[in-house]
Motif scaffolding. Sequence first.
Motif, short mmCIF file in Angstrom:
data_model
loop_
_atom_site.label_atom_id
_atom_site.label_comp_id
_atom_site.label_asym_id
_atom_site.label_seq_id
_atom_site.Cartn_x
_atom_site.Cartn_y
_atom_site.Cartn_z
N VAL A 11 0.90 -1.27 -0.21
CA VAL A 11 -0.02 -0.14 0.01
C VAL A 11 0.52 1.54 -0.18
O VAL A 11 0.51 1.60 -0.55
N ASP A 12 1.71 1.65 0.71
CA ASP A 12 2.87 1.99 1.11
C ASP A 12 3.22 2.55 -0.49
O ASP A 12 3.96 3.80 -1.09
N GLY A 13 3.61 1.80 -1.20
CA GLY A 13 4.39 1.52 -2.47
C GLY A 13 3.57 2.43 -3.73
O GLY A 13 4.29 3.16 -4.30
N PHE A 14 2.00 1.53 -2.94
CA PHE A 14 1.15 2.05 -4.55
C PHE A 14 1.63 3.85 -4.33
O PHE A 14 1.06 4.38 -4.78
N PRO A 25 -6.91 17.58 -6.15
CA PRO A 25 -7.59 17.07 -6.43
C PRO A 25 -7.80 17.65 -7.73
O PRO A 25 -9.16 16.52 -9.02
N GLU A 26 -7.67 18.30 -8.26
CA GLU A 26 -8.15 18.48 -9.63
C GLU A 26 -7.05 17.56 -11.34
O GLU A 26 -6.21 18.38 -12.40
N SER A 27 -5.96 16.92 -10.33
CA SER A 27 -4.56 16.22 -10.57
C SER A 27 -5.14 15.54 -12.31
O SER A 27 -6.54 14.99 -11.67
N PRO A 28 -4.50 14.99 -12.62
CA PRO A 28 -5.11 14.02 -14.08
C PRO A 28 -5.55 12.16 -13.07
O PRO A 28 -5.27 12.59 -12.02
N ALA A 29 -6.09 11.81 -14.17
CA ALA A 29 -6.77 10.83 -13.74
C ALA A 29 -5.69 9.71 -13.35
O ALA A 29 -4.71 9.71 -13.90
N PHE A 30 -6.33 8.56 -12.86
CA PHE A 30 -5.63 6.97 -12.90
C PHE A 30 -5.74 6.44 -13.50
O PHE A 30 -6.88 6.39 -14.06
N VAL A 31 -5.68 5.47 -13.43
CA VAL A 31 -5.90 4.02 -14.27
C VAL A 31 -5.27 3.30 -13.07
O VAL A 31 -4.61 2.66 -12.27
N VAL A 32 -6.48 2.48 -12.74
CA VAL A 32 -5.99 1.28 -11.40
C VAL A 32 -6.43 -0.29 -12.54
O VAL A 32 -7.61 -0.51 -13.49
N HIS A 33 -5.49 -1.39 -12.59
CA HIS A 33 -5.98 -2.15 -13.45
C HIS A 33 -5.68 -3.37 -12.80
O HIS A 33 -4.93 -3.85 -11.59
N ALA A 34 -7.38 -4.22 -12.79
CA ALA A 34 -7.51 -5.11 -11.73
C ALA A 34 -8.25 -5.97 -12.64
O ALA A 34 -9.29 -5.31 -14.20
N LEU A 35 -8.69 -7.33 -12.27
CA LEU A 35 -9.50 -7.89 -13.02
C LEU A 35 -8.92 -8.07 -14.67
O LEU A 35 -9.90 -8.77 -15.18
N ILE A 86 -2.35 0.74 -9.39
CA ILE A 86 -2.53 2.31 -9.81
C ILE A 86 -1.41 2.68 -10.00
O ILE A 86 -0.01 2.85 -10.08
N ARG A 87 -1.78 3.41 -10.77
CA ARG A 87 -0.99 4.35 -11.67
C ARG A 87 -1.40 5.31 -12.77
O ARG A 87 -2.64 6.06 -12.63
#
Length: 106
Positions: A11-14, A25-35, A86-87
């Motif tokens: 978790v700390d690594g992410f 809050p107005e930062s760019p979006a993230f991509v969660v890779h799951a499933l 998460i990136r």
Amino acid sequence: MMITTAAKAAVDGFRQETHLAARPPESPAFVVHALGRDFGVSDEMARIFLHQVEVVAESDSSALVVLRHTDGVELIMVTDSTSFSIRAATPADQAVPAAPYPRMRG
């Protein structure tokens, strides 16, 4: 129960890799890779998802975690064996249209 050292490190690594704690809050979006798929999420949703994963890891159990993304909502089962990442989203991620969700037949 306490969060395990391995789960805490993950978790700390992410958090360090994505700078989730430092982004406004107005930062760019993230991509969660799951499933096996990539989900485009807002900064706020990335924070909520990561917090819920922490809660599940601390309780040493498994649970469904809600992930609201650009194309809808997913329930992701979080267990010790679940892998996700998460990136920060890149311009290439935002230019590629999402593949349609497979429909069940029958």
